[in-house]
Design a protein around this motif. Structure first.
Motif, short mmCIF file in Angstrom:
data_model
loop_
_atom_site.label_atom_id
_atom_site.label_comp_id
_atom_site.label_asym_id
_atom_site.label_seq_id
_atom_site.Cartn_x
_atom_site.Cartn_y
_atom_site.Cartn_z
N UNK A 11 -14.20 -10.57 -0.05
CA UNK A 11 -13.59 -9.27 0.22
C UNK A 11 -14.54 -8.16 -0.20
N UNK A 12 -14.55 -7.06 0.56
CA UNK A 12 -15.37 -5.90 0.19
C UNK A 12 -14.68 -4.62 0.65
N UNK A 13 -14.69 -3.61 -0.21
CA UNK A 13 -14.14 -2.31 0.15
C UNK A 13 -12.66 -2.19 -0.09
N UNK A 14 -12.01 -1.35 0.70
CA UNK A 14 -10.63 -0.95 0.44
C UNK A 14 -9.58 -1.97 0.87
N UNK A 15 -10.00 -3.12 1.38
CA UNK A 15 -9.03 -4.19 1.62
C UNK A 15 -8.46 -4.68 0.28
N UNK A 16 -9.24 -4.48 -0.78
CA UNK A 16 -8.80 -4.82 -2.13
C UNK A 16 -7.92 -3.70 -2.69
N UNK A 54 -5.72 4.51 0.52
CA UNK A 54 -4.47 3.95 -0.01
C UNK A 54 -4.70 3.20 -1.31
N UNK A 55 -3.66 3.20 -2.15
CA UNK A 55 -3.56 2.26 -3.25
C UNK A 55 -2.85 1.05 -2.69
N UNK A 56 -3.29 -0.14 -3.05
CA UNK A 56 -2.70 -1.35 -2.52
C UNK A 56 -3.75 -2.23 -1.87
N UNK A 61 -4.27 9.15 -9.26
CA UNK A 61 -3.79 8.45 -10.46
C UNK A 61 -2.27 8.33 -10.48
N UNK A 62 -1.59 9.20 -9.73
CA UNK A 62 -0.13 9.14 -9.69
C UNK A 62 0.41 8.53 -8.42
N UNK A 63 -0.44 7.83 -7.66
CA UNK A 63 -0.04 7.33 -6.34
C UNK A 63 1.26 6.54 -6.37
N UNK A 64 1.40 5.61 -7.29
CA UNK A 64 2.60 4.76 -7.34
C UNK A 64 3.81 5.56 -7.81
N UNK A 65 3.62 6.37 -8.85
CA UNK A 65 4.73 7.14 -9.41
C UNK A 65 5.24 8.17 -8.40
N UNK A 66 4.34 8.85 -7.72
CA UNK A 66 4.75 9.89 -6.77
C UNK A 66 5.39 9.28 -5.53
N UNK A 67 4.97 8.08 -5.16
CA UNK A 67 5.62 7.38 -4.04
C UNK A 67 7.06 7.05 -4.39
N UNK A 68 7.29 6.62 -5.65
CA UNK A 68 8.65 6.32 -6.10
C UNK A 68 9.55 7.54 -5.99
N UNK A 69 8.98 8.71 -6.18
CA UNK A 69 9.74 9.96 -6.14
C UNK A 69 9.82 10.52 -4.72
N UNK A 83 0.81 -1.23 0.00
CA UNK A 83 0.00 0.00 0.00
C UNK A 83 0.84 1.27 0.00
N UNK A 84 0.36 2.28 -0.72
CA UNK A 84 0.92 3.63 -0.66
C UNK A 84 -0.25 4.61 -0.60
#
Length: 404
Positions: free
Chosen positions: A371-376, A347-349, A243-251, A185-186
């Motif tokens: 599963x239901x909701x943001x656990x996914x 979170x994304x993840x 939409x940039x969650x993963x890319x911005x975390x990398x930075x 998750x990020x």
């Protein structure tokens, strides 16, 4: 012996919705919710500034899925089964009328999240759903066809388990222990921290329609932009953060953004500035805002263009005109960190979507594990979309269990 037909782990929006609908569809099932906190529905309580942003007035599945950076493909089928209109009808048949605001967000007419909470609490009581608080699950195991759930002091047994624990790292660890893949998750919904003299003294200013790009990436968005005491917020920024969650975390959340405050390109803006130089020759540039910009923002962009407060349009030279056009159409700001958007932490993840059957939201690895909701690994932009994912997933889980 603490034995049930269905146990939902997680007393949040998805958990209550799954429990209520399951018990309603099949009254013969003994249903319980296990919630680790002393009370449930805390995220519902703070959503939308305490008003609860229940859903969004987008009624076309193909358009609705565009608001999900992760889960877009997977949610299209489910949204054909339980959609925004179904959510509205569900609440209205239980006495909760919703209203649509200008930006499409939907809230209870009461403007209070307590209305939603009271609705859920009334429904679980009506359908004999047992809600057990202060019951954090420590482990999950399957013995033959029975699931064994261990809390700190009680062991529960159930035929079916629904995991609706949101962004819970402890539950992700447990699920990973069962063999499911967890996408790390990020943060997915956050504001940008910016220290810049152009915005230092103008918190609260809103530019209604801007374009924002993250330099060095393909990320861009448009919409309202809010200057805060720590940087930038509002939809134009929150879309980028999702939409940039993963890319911005990398930075490590350190990057540059380019803002076009007036949605004209540099050359067109420059031509309009030249026209203003002629038409408003005797007027002071600093005093009178142009292009519909808030006055305080306009003044800061003027000063950043090396234009003094007393300068008239007639006295503008070529370099100053070009500098002002740059500030208006491609102003660059350094982002140094992020802040949580209000109280809403998204979170994304989460559970890898490839391991879930989206007709029923059941695990592909285990029968009777849902599963239901943001656990996914599903998240959305702000505006009621994360709740709609929760309602849809929980309803399809209920439908699968209730009809089995």
């Amino acid at each position: 012996m603490h034995q049930y037909n269905v146990i939902i782990i997680g007393g949040g929006a998805a958990g209550f919705f799954a429990a209520i609908n399951t018990a309603e569809m099949n009254p013969n099932l003994k249903v319980a919710i296990l919630e680790k906190a002393k009370e449930g529905l805390q995220k519902v309580k703070v959503s939308g500034g305490g008003r609860c942003n229940v859903t969004h007035a987008e009624f076309i599945p193909q358009e609705l899925v565009l608001n999900y950076p992760r889960g877009k493909k997977e949610l299209l089928g489910p949204f054909h089964q339980f959609m925004t209109g179904d959510t509205i009808e569900w609440f209205e048949t239980r006495g909760v009328e919703l209203k649509i605001e200008d930006d499409g967000r939907m809230f209870p007419v009461s403007n209070s999240s307590q209305t939603i909470i009271d609705c859920f609490l009334n429904e679980v009581k009506k359908h004999d759903v047992e809600v057990i608080y202060s019951s954090g699950v420590k482990s999950i195991a399957k013995n033959d066809d029975i699931w064994e759930l261990q809390t700190s002091d009680v062991t529960y047994y159930t035929e079916k388990v629904v995991l609706a624990t949101g962004s819970s790292s402890k539950m992700w660890d447990i699920v990973e222990g069962l063999g499911h893949k967890i996408i790390k998750p990020v943060p997915s919904l956050f504001t940008f921290n910016v220290r810049d003299k152009r915005i230092k003294n103008i918190p609260g200013v809103v530019a209604q329609d801007v374009e924002v790009k993250v330099l060095g990436t393909h990320l861009e968005s448009q919409g309202p932009l809010l200057v805060t005491h720590v940087g930038f917020s509002a939809p134009a920024i929150l879309k980028l953060s999702a939409f940039g969650a993963l890319e911005l975390a990398k930075r490590d959340y350190r990057f540059q953004i380019e803002i076009n405050f007036i949605k004209l390109d540099f050359e067109n803006c420059l031509e309009q500035l030249k026209t203003l130089k002629q038409d408003l020759a005797k007027k002071t540039i600093f005093k009178f805002s142009q292009f519909g910009l808030p006055k305080r923002l306009w003044q800061q962009l003027v000063l950043a263009s090396d234009v003094k407060e007393t300068l008239t349009w007639a006295d503008m030279n070529k370099n100053q005109l070009e500098a002002l056009s740059t500030q208006l159409t491609k102003a660059v700001f350094d982002v140094d960190g992020k802040s949580t958007f209000k109280e809403e932490f998204v979170t994304a993840g989460g559970v890898d979507l490839k391991e879930v059957n989206f007709k029923t939201f059941e695990s592909r690895l285990y029968r009777n594990l849902y599963f239901a909701g943001e656990i996914l690994n599903i998240d959305a932009v702000t505006g009621g979309f994360n709740f709609q994912n929760a309602w849809t997933g929980a309803f399809l889980v209920s439908k699968s269990i209730g009809n089995s």
